[in-house]
Design a protein around this motif. Sequence first.
Motif, PDB file in Angstrom:
ATOM      1  N   GLY A 208       0.823  -1.210   0.000  1.00  0.00           N
ATOM      2  CA  GLY A 208       0.000   0.000   0.000  1.00  0.00           C
ATOM      3  C   GLY A 208       0.858   1.262   0.000  1.00  0.00           C
ATOM      4  N   PHE A 209       0.981   1.902  -1.167  1.00  0.00           N
ATOM      5  CA  PHE A 209       1.694   3.182  -1.252  1.00  0.00           C
ATOM      6  C   PHE A 209       0.755   4.325  -0.871  1.00  0.00           C
ATOM      7  N   ASP A 210       1.339   5.413  -0.399  1.00  0.00           N
ATOM      8  CA  ASP A 210       0.479   6.466   0.161  1.00  0.00           C
ATOM      9  C   ASP A 210       0.788   7.890  -0.294  1.00  0.00           C
ATOM     10  N   GLU A 211       2.038   8.151  -0.639  1.00  0.00           N
ATOM     11  CA  GLU A 211       2.470   9.557  -0.727  1.00  0.00           C
ATOM     12  C   GLU A 211       1.739  10.362  -1.800  1.00  0.00           C
ATOM     13  N   THR A 212       1.231   9.687  -2.844  1.00  0.00           N
ATOM     14  CA  THR A 212       0.479  10.410  -3.877  1.00  0.00           C
ATOM     15  C   THR A 212      -0.680  11.197  -3.258  1.00  0.00           C
ATOM     16  N   ASP A 213      -1.365  10.605  -2.277  1.00  0.00           N
ATOM     17  CA  ASP A 213      -2.513  11.273  -1.657  1.00  0.00           C
ATOM     18  C   ASP A 213      -2.076  12.432  -0.768  1.00  0.00           C
ATOM     19  N   ASP A 214      -1.066  12.188   0.054  1.00  0.00           N
ATOM     20  CA  ASP A 214      -0.680  13.232   1.010  1.00  0.00           C
ATOM     21  C   ASP A 214      -0.082  14.451   0.323  1.00  0.00           C
ATOM     22  N   TYR A 215       0.727  14.217  -0.705  1.00  0.00           N
ATOM     23  CA  TYR A 215       1.265  15.372  -1.442  1.00  0.00           C
ATOM     24  C   TYR A 215       0.152  16.142  -2.145  1.00  0.00           C
ATOM     25  N   ALA A 216      -0.893  15.439  -2.599  1.00  0.00           N
ATOM     26  CA  ALA A 216      -2.018  16.142  -3.233  1.00  0.00           C
ATOM     27  C   ALA A 216      -2.763  16.992  -2.204  1.00  0.00           C
ATOM     28  N   HIS A 217      -3.025  16.434  -1.009  1.00  0.00           N
ATOM     29  CA  HIS A 217      -3.675  17.243   0.033  1.00  0.00           C
ATOM     30  C   HIS A 217      -2.849  18.480   0.354  1.00  0.00           C
ATOM     31  N   ASP A 218      -1.535  18.299   0.332  1.00  0.00           N
ATOM     32  CA  ASP A 218      -0.643  19.437   0.616  1.00  0.00           C
ATOM     33  C   ASP A 218      -0.501  20.387  -0.583  1.00  0.00           C
ATOM     34  N   LYS A 219      -1.188  20.052  -1.678  1.00  0.00           N
ATOM     35  CA  LYS A 219      -1.112  20.823  -2.929  1.00  0.00           C
ATOM     36  C   LYS A 219       0.326  20.952  -3.435  1.00  0.00           C
ATOM     37  N   ASN A 220       1.087  19.904  -3.195  1.00  0.00           N
ATOM     38  CA  ASN A 220       2.461  19.847  -3.700  1.00  0.00           C
ATOM     39  C   ASN A 220       2.438  19.015  -4.985  1.00  0.00           C
ATOM     40  N   TYR A 221       2.038  19.657  -6.076  1.00  0.00           N
ATOM     41  CA  TYR A 221       1.791  18.916  -7.318  1.00  0.00           C
ATOM     42  C   TYR A 221       3.076  18.339  -7.909  1.00  0.00           C
ATOM     43  N   GLU A 222       4.181  19.069  -7.726  1.00  0.00           N
ATOM     44  CA  GLU A 222       5.467  18.530  -8.205  1.00  0.00           C
ATOM     45  C   GLU A 222       5.748  17.164  -7.594  1.00  0.00           C
ATOM     46  N   ARG A 223       5.512  17.079  -6.279  1.00  0.00           N
ATOM     47  CA  ARG A 223       5.803  15.817  -5.600  1.00  0.00           C
ATOM     48  C   ARG A 223       4.760  14.729  -5.930  1.00  0.00           C
ATOM     49  N   VAL A 224       3.519  15.143  -6.214  1.00  0.00           N
ATOM     50  CA  VAL A 224       2.535  14.158  -6.693  1.00  0.00           C
ATOM     51  C   VAL A 224       3.089  13.481  -7.944  1.00  0.00           C
ATOM     52  N   LEU A 225       3.594  14.303  -8.865  1.00  0.00           N
ATOM     53  CA  LEU A 225       4.117  13.765 -10.123  1.00  0.00           C
ATOM     54  C   LEU A 225       5.380  12.936  -9.879  1.00  0.00           C
ATOM     55  N   ASP A 226       6.286  13.479  -9.058  1.00  0.00           N
ATOM     56  CA  ASP A 226       7.527  12.742  -8.778  1.00  0.00           C
ATOM     57  C   ASP A 226       7.234  11.400  -8.109  1.00  0.00           C
TER      58      ASP A 226
END
Length: 337
Positions: A208-226
């Motif tokens: 279960g990976f998670d960071e895609t969701d948390d970076y999106a909540h933080d509006k850190n779109y660069e990190r969502v993509l990374d």
Amino acid sequence: MILITLDGASTQEIFGGLDADIFRTVNKNFEKTAAFKNYNAATPTERREKLMPFFWKTLMTSHGSIAGNRSLKSEVKTTNKLFFSYPGYSEILTGQAHDDVIKSNSHPQNPYPSFLDFLHQKFAVGPNAVAEFSSWDAFMRIATNKPGSFVVNAAYATYPTDNKEINELFRLQSQVLAPWPSVRHDYFTFKLAMAYMKEHKTRAIHIGFDETDDYAHDKNYERVLDTLHMTDKWIAELWNFVQSDARYKGRTSIVITVDHGRGNSPKDWSDHGEDVPEAQYIWMAFVSPDVQLRGEWKDSETIYQNQIAATLCKFIGLDYSEQNREAGKPIARLFAK
Ligand SMILES: [Zn+2]
């Protein structure tokens, strides 16, 4: 079988890659970022291939298929109406939504058994044939109604083991902290799951990976993509391991999916939940030696999150309705001759 989930990874990025309208809302100078240089291209197909090259150019081209691109008339939905994580994962793992009972991410231990519980009992070969490794701590509660019967390892949890690699990862994860207290970095989740599979030849595992969701909540779109890009590399590494190991090669089914979608506008892309109806739309990818479908599903009937548990069990020849008659049925298209 291997179940991989990418928390809150939306259909928008999975099928379309970088979305400039979203990126602009969080960074006026987004065109100067490394992420824009790395992942932008003229068409959605080119953009998603830059974002997740292994997934699109190898896995979905030569080995599997993906449902959920609504522009091709393929729809995948949750049956829960809450569109956030605990209800979504519980629907995935138990095969049934329980909106009357499970309505919070802080819900205590899942009262309903998961397909991992079912397989653990079916395999009847001790505690190591089934496992759960996840970044978010709530999986300690979601993944089983009988904690302690097999390894469920989430966030910064550890367990006693002689495995040197696992102990080193446990030591490092406690020192390399993610920005969110309830979440460890996906890197540790991935490496721990791989080490466990190598040690025990685990027959059924959920990563279960998670960071895609948390970076999106933080509006850190660069990190969502990374993070999507990084996860693609891990999926490639996992695939190469499966291909290199006689125990897994040619006999391993993989489902990759998501717990919920997200908003579809520059205003609510970072959000999901009951008041964001767009978040009911999800995606599912299937790789199995028994399924010949390749690429994107088109003009297909709607499939549902509650069908994943029964589908995974059917891949290994088991009938999940033995545990839960109310669960969604195996996805018919995958098994049509
Ligand atoms: Zn979320």
